[in-house]
Design a protein around this motif. Structure first.
Motif, PDB file in Angstrom:
ATOM      1  N   UNK A   1       0.805  -1.056   0.016  1.00 49.84           N
ATOM      2  CA  UNK A   1       0.043   0.029   0.041  1.00 49.84           C
ATOM      3  C   UNK A   1       0.839   1.251   0.015  1.00 49.84           C
ATOM      4  N   UNK A   2       2.059   1.161   0.714  1.00 52.98           N
ATOM      5  CA  UNK A   2       2.874   2.316   0.888  1.00 52.98           C
ATOM      6  C   UNK A   2       3.528   2.659  -0.322  1.00 52.98           C
ATOM      7  N   UNK A   3       3.791   1.454  -1.142  1.00 52.39           N
ATOM      8  CA  UNK A   3       4.558   1.702  -2.280  1.00 52.39           C
ATOM      9  C   UNK A   3       3.660   2.079  -3.576  1.00 52.39           C
ATOM     10  N   UNK A   4       2.425   1.731  -3.442  1.00 52.93           N
ATOM     11  CA  UNK A   4       1.452   2.262  -4.228  1.00 52.93           C
ATOM     12  C   UNK A   4       1.205   3.535  -3.947  1.00 52.93           C
ATOM     13  N   UNK A   5       1.413   3.972  -3.012  1.00 51.25           N
ATOM     14  CA  UNK A   5       1.205   5.515  -2.533  1.00 51.25           C
ATOM     15  C   UNK A   5       2.615   6.288  -2.806  1.00 51.25           C
ATOM     16  N   UNK A   6       3.593   5.528  -3.700  1.00 62.59           N
ATOM     17  CA  UNK A   6       4.686   6.218  -4.150  1.00 62.59           C
ATOM     18  C   UNK A   6       5.858   6.601  -2.934  1.00 62.59           C
ATOM     19  N   UNK A   7       5.782   5.693  -2.051  1.00 62.50           N
ATOM     20  CA  UNK A   7       6.789   5.756  -0.855  1.00 62.50           C
ATOM     21  C   UNK A   7       8.004   4.921  -1.331  1.00 62.50           C
ATOM     22  N   UNK A   8       9.156   5.498  -1.737  1.00 65.89           N
ATOM     23  CA  UNK A   8      10.534   4.926  -2.317  1.00 65.89           C
ATOM     24  C   UNK A   8      10.958   3.789  -1.189  1.00 65.89           C
ATOM     25  N   UNK A   9      10.694   4.192   0.102  1.00 61.60           N
ATOM     26  CA  UNK A   9      11.391   3.403   1.183  1.00 61.60           C
ATOM     27  C   UNK A   9      10.587   2.060   1.236  1.00 61.60           C
ATOM     28  N   UNK A  10       9.230   2.408   0.946  1.00 61.24           N
ATOM     29  CA  UNK A  10       8.417   0.829   0.823  1.00 61.24           C
ATOM     30  C   UNK A  10       8.844  -0.022  -0.419  1.00 61.24           C
ATOM     31  N   UNK A  11       9.143   0.724  -1.541  1.00 60.97           N
ATOM     32  CA  UNK A  11       9.559   0.044  -2.923  1.00 60.97           C
ATOM     33  C   UNK A  11      10.873  -0.521  -2.658  1.00 60.97           C
ATOM     34  N   UNK A  12      11.595   0.058  -2.025  1.00 60.50           N
ATOM     35  CA  UNK A  12      13.085  -0.504  -1.710  1.00 60.50           C
ATOM     36  C   UNK A  12      12.993  -1.656  -0.924  1.00 60.50           C
ATOM     37  N   UNK A  13      12.195  -1.631   0.401  1.00 63.24           N
ATOM     38  CA  UNK A  13      12.131  -2.894   1.096  1.00 63.24           C
ATOM     39  C   UNK A  13      11.522  -4.207   0.232  1.00 63.24           C
ATOM     40  N   UNK A  14      10.288  -3.766  -0.340  1.00 64.10           N
ATOM     41  CA  UNK A  14       9.838  -4.860  -1.056  1.00 64.10           C
ATOM     42  C   UNK A  14      10.811  -5.390  -2.172  1.00 64.10           C
TER      43      UNK A  14
END
Length: 258
Positions: A50-63
């Protein structure tokens, strides 16, 4: 766990001082991952998604790192590539000194690695030129020390960027001054021995090798770093060693924060 909670976690752990955004991404996942009881693996993935879908780079990086390494999820290089590429594509012109700059820079490096090897399952052919371009963006625009070190290595290989000792020394120097210990060792070796276009500077070379030896101690790079230092010591004079050690002692503290 709602997206609002994830964003609140993210905001509460933005990088400060020596902490990087990559550290913050890991901290965010750890905080969500049941610290104090209670987030399941599925909820963790959903919250990060959800955080990645909201554009959060930290969440994308962790995933991306989770899928790359198979940590908490089935290993999936295609998904990992997708998250790293999304960060790079969406944040290529992010402020070089911004709080998330390190994540963006490392994502460029990651995507470059995938292009170097190729990722057939994602329709990505091996493309050395594109890999080099991505790495150079991380090294030049973002000033990422690891990317700068790796560019220095590329200029030591004919099949990569072509052998160019001056360029190698330039990039190693940039990374070395940021506290990157393998770069410090490579720079020290070049300066100690001298190469075409670079006159031998044994004292400065020994200084960098000594600093690298101290900073790389206990890491996977310690072995080859120590070999370079010991070889240089065997060829140097006692006066050169004493002067280099004194310089190293005076300069080394500036890297303590790295």
């Amino acid at each position: 766990m709602t997206i609002a909670a994830v964003l609140a976690f993210s905001a509460s752990i933005l990088p400060v001082h020596a902490q990087t955004a990559a550290d913050a991404a890991l901290n965010m996942a750890n905080m969500l991952d049941g610290a104090g009881g209670g987030v399941s693996s599925g909820e963790l993935i959903a919250a990060l998604q959800n955080a990645a879908d909201a554009g959060q780079p930290m969440a994308m990086w962790q995933l991306g790192t989770m899928y790359e390494n198979g940590e908490g999820v089935a290993r999936d290089p295609v998904k990992a590539f997708g998250y790293f590429a999304q960060i790079a594509n969406q944040h290529a012109d992010a402020a070089p000194k911004g709080v998330e700059a390190d994540i963006v820079a490392r994502s460029f490096v990651k995507v470059g690695d995938y292009y170097k090897q190729g990722l057939p399952d994602a329709g990505i052919p091996a493309d050395a030129n594109r890999s080099h371009a991505l790495l150079l963006h991380a090294a030049s625009y973002f000033g990422d020390a690891d990317a700068q070190y790796r560019v220095g290595l590329l200029y030591m290989q004919e099949e990569e960027m072509g052998v160019n000792p001056l360029q190698s020394a330039r990039w190693f120097s940039l990374a070395a001054r940021k506290g990157h210990c393998p770069a410090q060792a490579q720079l020290g070796d070049l300066l100690f021995n001298g190469v075409e276009g670079i006159e031998a500077q044994p004292v400065e070379g020994l200084m960098w090798l000594t600093i690298s030896h101290q900073r790389c101690s206990g890491t996977a790079d310690a072995g080859w770093v120590d070999e370079k230092l010991n070889h240089a010591i065997s060829l140097s004079t006692a006066d050169e060693q004493a002067e280099a050690n004194a310089l190293a002692q005076s300069i080394a503290p500036q890297f303590a924060g790295f």
